[in-house]
Design a protein around this motif. Sequence first.
Motif, short mmCIF file in Angstrom:
data_model
loop_
_atom_site.label_atom_id
_atom_site.label_comp_id
_atom_site.label_asym_id
_atom_site.label_seq_id
_atom_site.Cartn_x
_atom_site.Cartn_y
_atom_site.Cartn_z
N LYS A 240 10.95 17.25 -3.11
CA LYS A 240 12.16 16.89 -2.35
C LYS A 240 12.43 15.39 -2.42
O LYS A 240 13.56 14.96 -2.62
N CYS A 241 11.38 14.58 -2.23
CA CYS A 241 11.58 13.13 -2.03
C CYS A 241 11.60 12.31 -3.32
O CYS A 241 12.29 11.30 -3.40
N CYS A 242 10.83 12.73 -4.33
CA CYS A 242 10.70 11.89 -5.53
C CYS A 242 11.99 11.83 -6.35
O CYS A 242 12.17 10.93 -7.17
N ARG B 12 15.47 5.71 -0.59
CA ARG B 12 15.26 6.82 0.36
C ARG B 12 13.91 7.50 0.14
O ARG B 12 13.48 8.33 0.95
N ARG B 13 13.25 7.17 -0.96
CA ARG B 13 11.99 7.85 -1.30
C ARG B 13 10.90 7.68 -0.25
O ARG B 13 10.24 8.61 0.16
N LEU B 14 10.72 6.43 0.16
CA LEU B 14 9.60 6.11 1.04
C LEU B 14 9.75 6.75 2.42
O LEU B 14 8.83 7.45 2.89
N PRO B 15 10.90 6.57 3.11
CA PRO B 15 11.02 7.23 4.42
C PRO B 15 10.96 8.75 4.33
O PRO B 15 10.41 9.40 5.22
N VAL C 8 3.49 5.99 -2.87
CA VAL C 8 4.70 6.76 -3.23
C VAL C 8 4.91 6.73 -4.75
O VAL C 8 5.13 7.77 -5.37
N LYS C 9 4.78 5.55 -5.34
CA LYS C 9 5.01 5.41 -6.79
C LYS C 9 3.98 6.23 -7.58
O LYS C 9 4.33 6.98 -8.49
N THR C 10 2.70 6.09 -7.22
CA THR C 10 1.64 6.80 -7.94
C THR C 10 1.87 8.31 -7.91
O THR C 10 1.78 9.00 -8.93
N GLU D 210 0.85 -1.21 0.00
CA GLU D 210 0.00 0.00 0.00
C GLU D 210 0.88 1.25 0.00
O GLU D 210 0.67 2.18 -0.78
N THR D 211 1.90 1.25 0.87
CA THR D 211 2.75 2.43 1.01
C THR D 211 3.60 2.64 -0.25
O THR D 211 3.72 3.77 -0.75
#
Length: 549
Positions: free
Chosen positions: A414-416, A422-425, A366-368, A361-362
């Motif tokens: 910032k995260c993508c 490292r993307r998810l955290p 993040v991917k979507t 799910e997580t």
Amino acid sequence: SMVTFAQYLQRCSYEGLSKLVKEVTDLAQQCVANEDAAECTKPLPSIFLDKICQVEKLRDSYGEMADCCSKADPERNECFLSFKVSEPDFVQPYQRPASDVICKEYQDNRVSFLGHFIYSVARRNPFLYAPTILSLAADYEHALQSCCRESDIGACLDEKVYQICHPKKVSVKQQYACGILKKFGERTFKANKLAFMSQKYPKAPFSEIAKVLHDIKDIYKECCEGDMLECMDDRAELTTYVCSKQDVFSSKIKHCCDKPVVERSQCIMDADFDEKPDNLPSLVEKYIQDKEVCKSFEANHDAFLSEFVYEYSRRHPEFSTQLILRVTKGYEALLEKCCKTDNPADCYGNAVEELNKHIQETQDVVKTNCDLLTTHGEADFLKALLIRYTKKMPQVSTDTLVEIGKKMTQVGTKCCQLPEDRRLPCSEGYLSIVIQDMCRRQETTPINDNVSHCCSDSYAYRRPCFTAMGVDTKYVPPAFDPEMFSFDEKLCSAPPAERELGQMKLLVNLIKRKPQMTEDQIKTIASGFTAMVDKCCKQSDIETCFGEE
């Protein structure tokens, strides 16, 4: 002492606070000589608050805050904390002295110069922990020592100061930690920190992580309650302990431990995760296949789950701490159900598949969102978020919805772009801070039942709860107001950023009146709006054109 007074008394001058600092320092020296003197037996926070309550004309400058003095501790402190202003418009930003005088001021009176810097940062950031402020002052001093030898002092300082961590960013994270501790209590706070520490120090044994965790909880409690002296003292003690066992904790903190005490703790907090040990065995054997699982779980429920969090986290630095807690809660629920059956092993045999649902799910969220951002760009990503969140909580003001949307877009930007691991955290970590801010507002101005449920129910499930939240079915849209959709020539002369903001507010106001609108309807109106602006801004009578369109 200066940090503590400046954070409570944000309107006071440096000179006024310096007198209070001197009084407290003199008292400390007296207490060294005679520990049993009447004043010396009081807790430190009480001594500071007593001094504040003795300030002449406190009510003239601070109004109702003076009423706090009539309360007993700890209520008195809680009362004072509630009057801290996190964005003080009455305080000017720190003004760096001109390049030609800054080095002379520093060299002629180092203590006063750095004192003014500490005072400025503390009163502008009333929740920033004292160790961080002193660490910033040390970084600033190093920048001065280096740049005062250069020919272009200003350019050198601009570059160095830019590299120093930004106090506002650190303060947001620290306030977030205090908010979680206050809202969800010590057990949740410790579980979250345990996951993070185990990720950061995967080679350290559980016993060492547990010891440090106990100290960290106490330090945060002190810092969150504004007890900055104890907070600083205990944090220095903890960093000394960690540095004395560098080989046990991490190979990434040696450069931090070589620094003076004041600079160590922030450096250790900012240090990278250590590499996880090679050949860590699979957890399936110990936590699923072992015949004694239920016995261990029932014998000491919290200790068993703490070790699970430790073992799982040190194997998964690529997960957010919130996801690790969801996996743990899923595992706990499975054991609670299965250990009551005749054949527990059969019951929890599919644990891996069950727990993987949380991870999937997580990762999908993040991917979507990262795909949407990279494919369509920031502007369209922000619009998609505004549509989504206006439908979830249409009661929130238009300006606040735009502000939340922009913060979430910044998280994506910032995260993508980070590496996959490292993307998810990064995403869930920063989104949790945005959600916490939203939940803090919800406490004083309730939004709706769905938001209230997500904010209060579970820390670990907060983000998935907001993601899954649907349209607020109890919401009654306000009556149609033509004024909201009246446009004039300002729309043509406005700079692109302002025009974009106007379009976003229009979008939010539209959805507030028609929350059931479909994506296609929104697209049609958005393209119609753009066409209208293009057409009318070319006409001689702009206002008539807007009226007709």
